[in-house]
Design an enzyme around this catalytic site. Structure first.
Site, short mmCIF file in Angstrom:
data_model
loop_
_atom_site.label_atom_id
_atom_site.label_comp_id
_atom_site.label_asym_id
_atom_site.label_seq_id
_atom_site.Cartn_x
_atom_site.Cartn_y
_atom_site.Cartn_z
N TYR A 112 42.12 45.85 35.87
CA TYR A 112 40.18 46.54 35.44
C TYR A 112 39.35 45.35 35.14
O TYR A 112 39.67 44.73 34.31
CB TYR A 112 40.36 47.55 34.80
CG TYR A 112 38.80 47.77 34.31
CD1 TYR A 112 38.70 49.37 35.09
CD2 TYR A 112 38.37 47.17 33.37
CE1 TYR A 112 36.86 49.52 34.62
CE2 TYR A 112 36.90 46.99 32.85
CZ TYR A 112 36.39 48.64 33.58
OH TYR A 112 35.10 49.03 33.51
N GLU B 90 31.44 47.56 38.76
CA GLU B 90 33.03 47.57 38.71
C GLU B 90 34.10 47.59 39.21
O GLU B 90 33.53 48.19 40.75
CB GLU B 90 32.96 49.10 37.59
CG GLU B 90 34.27 50.50 37.05
CD GLU B 90 34.21 50.97 36.58
OE1 GLU B 90 34.62 51.56 36.82
OE2 GLU B 90 34.80 50.77 35.18
#
Ligand code: ADP
Ligand code: MG
Length: 398
Positions: free
Chosen positions: A109, A197
């Site tokens: 992530y 993101e």
């Protein structure tokens, strides 16, 4: 403004950041054509809607036959994706991204955000990629790493290397990760992003670092200097009332109450909502008509407010600084001709020529017999609006 995944990946690609090859399609035959142009024998079909968590909601499918590319695309186009972020009504899939399937070995992530408290950027990373960060923050907060970054200069290699090591990467992956992270931060700065993101950022079988998903939001206030990004705006994904408002340069946010607000200036609009609440009422919206509240804008504002069936009263609160109050009153009354007779209108004006403005409103109330009221102060206006709204609700409930 949010970008679709395929738009965000196009942007990343233009910076030389590795993303899987692919193309967007709006029909199953288009999707098949895209798949045939790609290398490999496995493809991923991905719903292009502004929401995360598509994988779990059936919006990401891996297929290994041309016939499945066609069939899966047919199924996905037109379907509704319902995730935590879309609400119950979900989002209809109008386009899909067809891309090469990556041989995933590890999912990471990685995201960049603006940290208002420290007036810096912040990079968030975790070795537990694929999972949503909100979930991770609850179940395993120790697995989240964060690093403050400059808001003007792209991050240094040393910062990327440090995070790579904390993520447990080794060998040449350390520098590869640092290079991708630095480029992503460059995009974040240059494109005035609010959020970038990558979940997941993956390591493939050949030790490449690739962005498999991309969620990008660009600051609306900076769009004037990103015309290419602005062209990507997908009105189909936005609240229809908010789209209409944006065409007329009105800032509108819909809410749950029954008192529609039409105000000039964001600060006054907030104060109006507060004072409605203070008197026990509920605002139906935030609406700032801006400085030059002319008749056209006011008329559009009325139309937008009235599309909300809950609205019983419209509270107009305008400060006539640049525009005179009598002109505003005329504009409001003209535009109010289209307001249905069962709705109440409370108008509070202040500023230049306020007495003339109020006189016009009062005259109109008398001659038209409609429920139009000129209030002296903001408090009076709010109190009256709440009273009228409550009466209307009581009447409706019999
Ligand atoms: P979302 O976050 O909306 O669920 P993602 O793009 O992150 O959508 O996709 C969900 C999962 O699907 C990823 O975590 C990854 O495991 C897999 N996936 C997505 N794109 C690809 C791809 N090109 N190749 C292989 N797997 C993929
Ligand atoms: Mg994702």
């Amino acid at each position: 403004m949010y970008l679709h995944e395929f738009q965000a990946k196009g942007l990343l690609r233009s910076y030389g950041i590795p993303v899987p090859d692919g193309g967007v399609a709006s029909t199953a035959s288009d999707a098949l054509r895209v798949a045939k142009e790609l290398q490999g024998d496995k493809w991923v079909i991905k719903a292009q809607v502004h929401a995360g968590g598509r994988g779990k909601a059936g919006g990401v499918k891996i297929v290994d036959k041309y016939s499945s590319v066609y069939d899966t695309s047919t199924e996905m186009l037109g379907m509704k994706i319902i995730t935590k972020q879309t609400g119950e009504e979900g989002k209809t899939v109008r386009r899909i991204l067809v891309e090469e399937a990556t041989d995933i070995r590890h999912e990471i992530y990685l995201s960049f955000m603006v940290d208002r408290d420290s007036e810096q950027h912040v990079m968030i990373a975790s070795a537990e990629g694929g999972t949503e960060i909100e979930e991770l923050a609850e179940t395993n907060p120790e697995a989240i790493i964060s690093e403050k970054l400059s808001a003007v200069v792209p991050m240094g290699n040393y910062q990327g290397r440090k995070i790579a090591k904390m993520l447990g990467l080794e060998g040449k992956l350390i520098n590869r990760f640092a290079a991708v992270a630095a480029k992503l931060h460059q995009v974040f700065i240059e494109q005035d992003c609010m959020l970038l993101e990558i979940n997941p950022l993956v390591i493939d079988g050949k030790q490449n670092v690739i962005c498999l998903d991309a969620k990008v939001s660009v600051d609306d206030n900076a769009l004037f200097r990103h015309s290419k990004v602005e062209e990507m705006k997908d009105y189909g994904e936005m609240d229809p009332q908010e789209v209409r408002a944006s065409i007329y340069d009105l800032s509108y946010v819909s809410m749950d109450g029954n008192i529609g607000c039409m105000v000039n200036g964001a600060g006054l609009a907030m104060a109006t909502m507060d004072i409605i609440k203070f008197y026990g009422g509920e605002p139906a919206n935030f609406l700032d008509v801006g400085g030059g509240a002319d008749e056209n804008k006011v008329r559009e504002a009325f139309k937008i407010i009235l599309t909300d069936p809950q609205v019983k009263v419209i509270l107009v609160n305008i400060f006539g600084g640049i525009v005179r109050c009598d002109l505003i009153a005329k504009g409001v009354l003209k535009a109010a001709e289209e307001v249905p007779g069962d709705r109440h209108l409370v108008v509070r004006l202040d500023g230049t020529n306020v007495e003339e403005g109020k006189a016009l409103i009062n005259e109109h109330a008398k001659s038209s017999g409609l429920s139009v009221h000129a209030a002296d102060t903001m408090a009076d206006a709010a109190e009256l609006a709440v009273k009228l709204a409550n009466q209307a609700e009581d009447k409706e409930q019999g």
